[in-house]
Design a protein around this motif. Structure first.
Motif, mmCIF file in Angstrom:
data_model
loop_
_atom_site.group_PDB
_atom_site.id
_atom_site.type_symbol
_atom_site.label_atom_id
_atom_site.label_comp_id
_atom_site.label_asym_id
_atom_site.label_seq_id
_atom_site.Cartn_x
_atom_site.Cartn_y
_atom_site.Cartn_z
ATOM 1 N N LEU A 115 -3.910 3.018 6.514
ATOM 2 C CA LEU A 115 -4.367 3.156 4.989
ATOM 3 C C LEU A 115 -4.402 4.723 4.651
ATOM 4 C CD1 LEU A 115 -6.876 0.177 4.224
ATOM 5 C CD2 LEU A 115 -4.701 0.419 3.551
ATOM 6 N N ASP A 163 -4.640 -1.771 -4.572
ATOM 7 C CA ASP A 163 -5.711 -1.466 -5.427
ATOM 8 C C ASP A 163 -6.262 -2.380 -6.213
ATOM 9 O OD1 ASP A 163 -5.796 1.716 -4.738
ATOM 10 O OD2 ASP A 163 -3.704 1.615 -5.731
ATOM 11 N N GLU A 176 -6.882 5.416 -0.161
ATOM 12 C CA GLU A 176 -6.754 4.091 -0.214
ATOM 13 C C GLU A 176 -8.347 3.538 0.490
ATOM 14 O OE1 GLU A 176 -2.517 2.455 -0.177
ATOM 15 O OE2 GLU A 176 -3.462 3.267 1.597
ATOM 16 N N SER A 187 0.977 -1.211 0.023
ATOM 17 C CA SER A 187 0.111 -0.131 -0.109
ATOM 18 C C SER A 187 1.067 1.277 -0.056
ATOM 19 C CB SER A 187 -0.927 -0.044 1.332
ATOM 20 O OG SER A 187 -0.169 0.158 2.211
#
Length: 247
Positions: free
Chosen positions: A204, A163, A208, A118
């Motif tokens: 996150l 993603d 995100e 991430s």
């Protein structure tokens, strides 16, 4: 045989076809574990399984210098799997935190684990180092199954970006842990499969979380305290198992 005797019988995963009344000479690694680590002798009882959902009572027939031979007995179809499928997508973390999550998530009944990268992921894995790490995590999962009595091995998927994972994963209910939301778990809607997204140590990013919500991940808060990246998935899995699983 008492319950205490049964609990002391070692459970061993074997990556081979199993059937009743089969004589098997084990590879060097499981042979070393049984003979040198556990110090088991001929006639000692075992339980063996290969991940197909069954397990077999077995007995050690012979202990050689570098090999152990066992004989399987009756097949025992014991189902310790949860009725709830849980796919855990978790950003890889530093040190042994990821090892702990792999082990405890398996004990808690998770079905699939996908390690993720991430925006705030600090650990960089690729090539041979990544392949060794994936094999290491799979072995942790297998060892956890040996300990906790599961006869099916959770899958440890290849490393994915967050993603890509949120776009591809399928489940009845999807959740992203977000300590800044006020939204608790809505248990009114039934679920037989869930997906759970956990960020890295730094959490996150807002982008995100928004992206996950756009792919039908519901933001989920686990109380007022900020949980560490190795604590959050275990608390969330326990909550999901309590709501729709077998806890």
């Amino acid at each position: 045989m008492t319950d205490d005797d049964t609990m002391r019988i070692s459970r061993i995963f074997l990556n081979t076809t199993l059937s009743p009344h089969q004589l098997i000479t084990l590879d060097e690694k499981p042979s070393h574990y049984l003979s040198k680590v556990l110090r088991l002798k001929p006639s000692a009882p075992l339980i063996v399984f290969n991940g197909d959902g069954n397990q077999y009572n077995a007995t050690i027939e012979a202990v050689e210098k570098k090999s152990v031979t066992i004989r399987t007995e009756a097949c025992d179809n014991i189902n310790n799997e949860s009725p709830l499928s849980i796919h855990l997508g978790i950003a890889i973390s530093k040190g042994d935190r990821m090892d702990l999550v792999m082990q405890k998530a398996t004990e808690l009944g998770v079905t699939t684990i996908t390690p993720l990268t991430s925006e705030r992921t600090e650990v960089k894995l690729k090539g041979e180092r990544l392949e060794k790490k994936l094999q290491h995590w799979q072995q942790i999962v297998i060892s956890a199954c040996e300990q906790c009595g599961r006869n099916r091995i959770p899958a440890v998927n290849a490393l994915s970006t967050m993603d890509n994972w949120i776009k591809a994963v399928e489940a009845d209910r999807k959740f992203v842990l977000h300590h800044r939301t006020e939204q608790a778990l809505d248990s009114t809607q039934a679920a037989s499969s869930t997906a759970l997204l956990i960020g890295p140590e730094g959490g996150l990013s807002e982008r995100e979380i928004t992206a996950a919500e756009q792919y039908n991940f519901a933001a989920l808060r686990l109380g007022p305290r900020v949980l560490r990246t190795e604590t959050a998935p275990l608390a969330a899995i326990s909550l999901l198992q309590h709501t729709w699983g077998d806890m």
